[in-house]
Design a protein around this motif. Structure first.
Motif, PDB file in Angstrom:
ATOM      1  N   LYS A  16     -31.639  19.877 151.733  1.00 17.90           N
ATOM      2  CA  LYS A  16     -31.851  18.535 151.202  1.00 17.90           C
ATOM      3  C   LYS A  16     -31.276  18.423 149.794  1.00 17.90           C
ATOM      4  CE  LYS A  16     -35.958  17.386 153.838  1.00 17.90           C
ATOM      5  NZ  LYS A  16     -37.395  17.110 153.799  1.00 17.90           N
ATOM      6  N   ALA A  57     -27.620  18.071 150.091  1.00 21.51           N
ATOM      7  CA  ALA A  57     -27.282  16.708 150.509  1.00 21.51           C
ATOM      8  C   ALA A  57     -27.300  15.767 149.310  1.00 21.51           C
ATOM      9  CB  ALA A  57     -28.267  16.222 151.574  1.00 21.51           C
ATOM     10  N   LYS A  58     -28.289  15.921 148.455  1.00 22.62           N
ATOM     11  CA  LYS A  58     -28.393  15.074 147.268  1.00 22.62           C
ATOM     12  C   LYS A  58     -27.191  15.293 146.346  1.00 22.62           C
ATOM     13  CE  LYS A  58     -31.507  14.043 143.465  1.00 22.62           C
ATOM     14  NZ  LYS A  58     -32.783  14.359 142.824  1.00 22.62           N
ATOM     15  N   LYS A  61     -24.074  13.618 147.875  1.00 21.02           N
ATOM     16  CA  LYS A  61     -24.114  12.164 147.763  1.00 21.02           C
ATOM     17  C   LYS A  61     -23.830  11.719 146.329  1.00 21.02           C
ATOM     18  CE  LYS A  61     -28.156  11.628 149.683  1.00 21.02           C
ATOM     19  NZ  LYS A  61     -29.371  11.003 150.245  1.00 21.02           N
ATOM     20  N   PHE A  71     -30.457  12.957 155.459  1.00 21.16           N
ATOM     21  CA  PHE A  71     -30.685  14.286 155.995  1.00 21.16           C
ATOM     22  C   PHE A  71     -31.601  14.132 157.197  1.00 21.16           C
ATOM     23  CE2 PHE A  71     -33.432  18.009 156.305  1.00 21.16           C
ATOM     24  CZ  PHE A  71     -32.490  19.000 156.440  1.00 21.16           C
ATOM     25  N   GLN A  85     -29.078  18.095 159.738  1.00 21.85           N
ATOM     26  CA  GLN A  85     -27.712  17.639 159.506  1.00 21.85           C
ATOM     27  C   GLN A  85     -27.695  16.767 158.261  1.00 21.85           C
ATOM     28  OE1 GLN A  85     -26.748  15.321 162.978  1.00 21.85           O
ATOM     29  NE2 GLN A  85     -25.856  17.067 164.034  1.00 21.85           N
ATOM     30  N   ILE A  86     -26.601  16.860 157.515  1.00 25.31           N
ATOM     31  CA  ILE A  86     -26.365  15.934 156.422  1.00 25.31           C
ATOM     32  C   ILE A  86     -25.381  14.903 156.949  1.00 25.31           C
ATOM     33  CG2 ILE A  86     -25.439  15.619 154.104  1.00 25.31           C
ATOM     34  CD1 ILE A  86     -26.165  18.536 153.538  1.00 25.31           C
ATOM     35  N   ILE A 108     -23.127  11.742 155.876  1.00 21.89           N
ATOM     36  CA  ILE A 108     -22.547  11.043 154.735  1.00 21.89           C
ATOM     37  C   ILE A 108     -21.753   9.848 155.247  1.00 21.89           C
ATOM     38  CG2 ILE A 108     -20.961  11.249 152.774  1.00 21.89           C
ATOM     39  CD1 ILE A 108     -23.454  12.940 152.425  1.00 21.89           C
TER      40      ILE A 108
END
Length: 108
Positions: free
Chosen positions: A61, A64-65, A68, A77, A81-82, A84
């Motif tokens: 996570k 992912a942040k 992004k 998330f 999986q991420i 985008i």
């Protein structure tokens, strides 16, 4: 006169203890298998999906942040999986490789 001197004047009998240094642990789990970076279209809109991370969900996570924020795009998330918004495979793969991850490009 700084803050330490002022505190010594107010509390002359106090023995200062060691100040714990807060070090943020940003190390991520490195896996043997490469992370898969693939491109799809959902409802006519392009998305990039990153999967294959074997570490903790909280680390994924955080990753992912960071992605992004790097790309200034939306995403989420879900289901390990991420996701985008947009086709950013090349930029994401370069970012992950700079972090030390192995990556594999899938789809087109």
């Amino acid at each position: 006169m700084d803050l330490q001197d002022q505190l010594k004047n107010l509390f002359p009998d106090h023995e200062p203890s060691e100040v714990p240094t807060e070090k943020e642990d940003t190390t991520l789990w490195m896996q043997d298998e490469p992370m898969i970076c693939k491109y799809e279209k959902r409802k006519g809109k392009p998305i990039t999906i990153i999967e294959g991370y074997t570490g903790a969900d909280s680390d994924f996570k955080q990753l992912a942040k960071e992605i992004k924020q790097l790309l200034s795009v939306g995403g989420s998330f879900k289901n390990e999986q991420i996701i985008i918004q947009g086709d950013y495979r090349d930029k994401i793969m370069k970012f992950l490789q700079d972090k030390g991850f192995k990556t594999k490009r899938v789809g087109g």
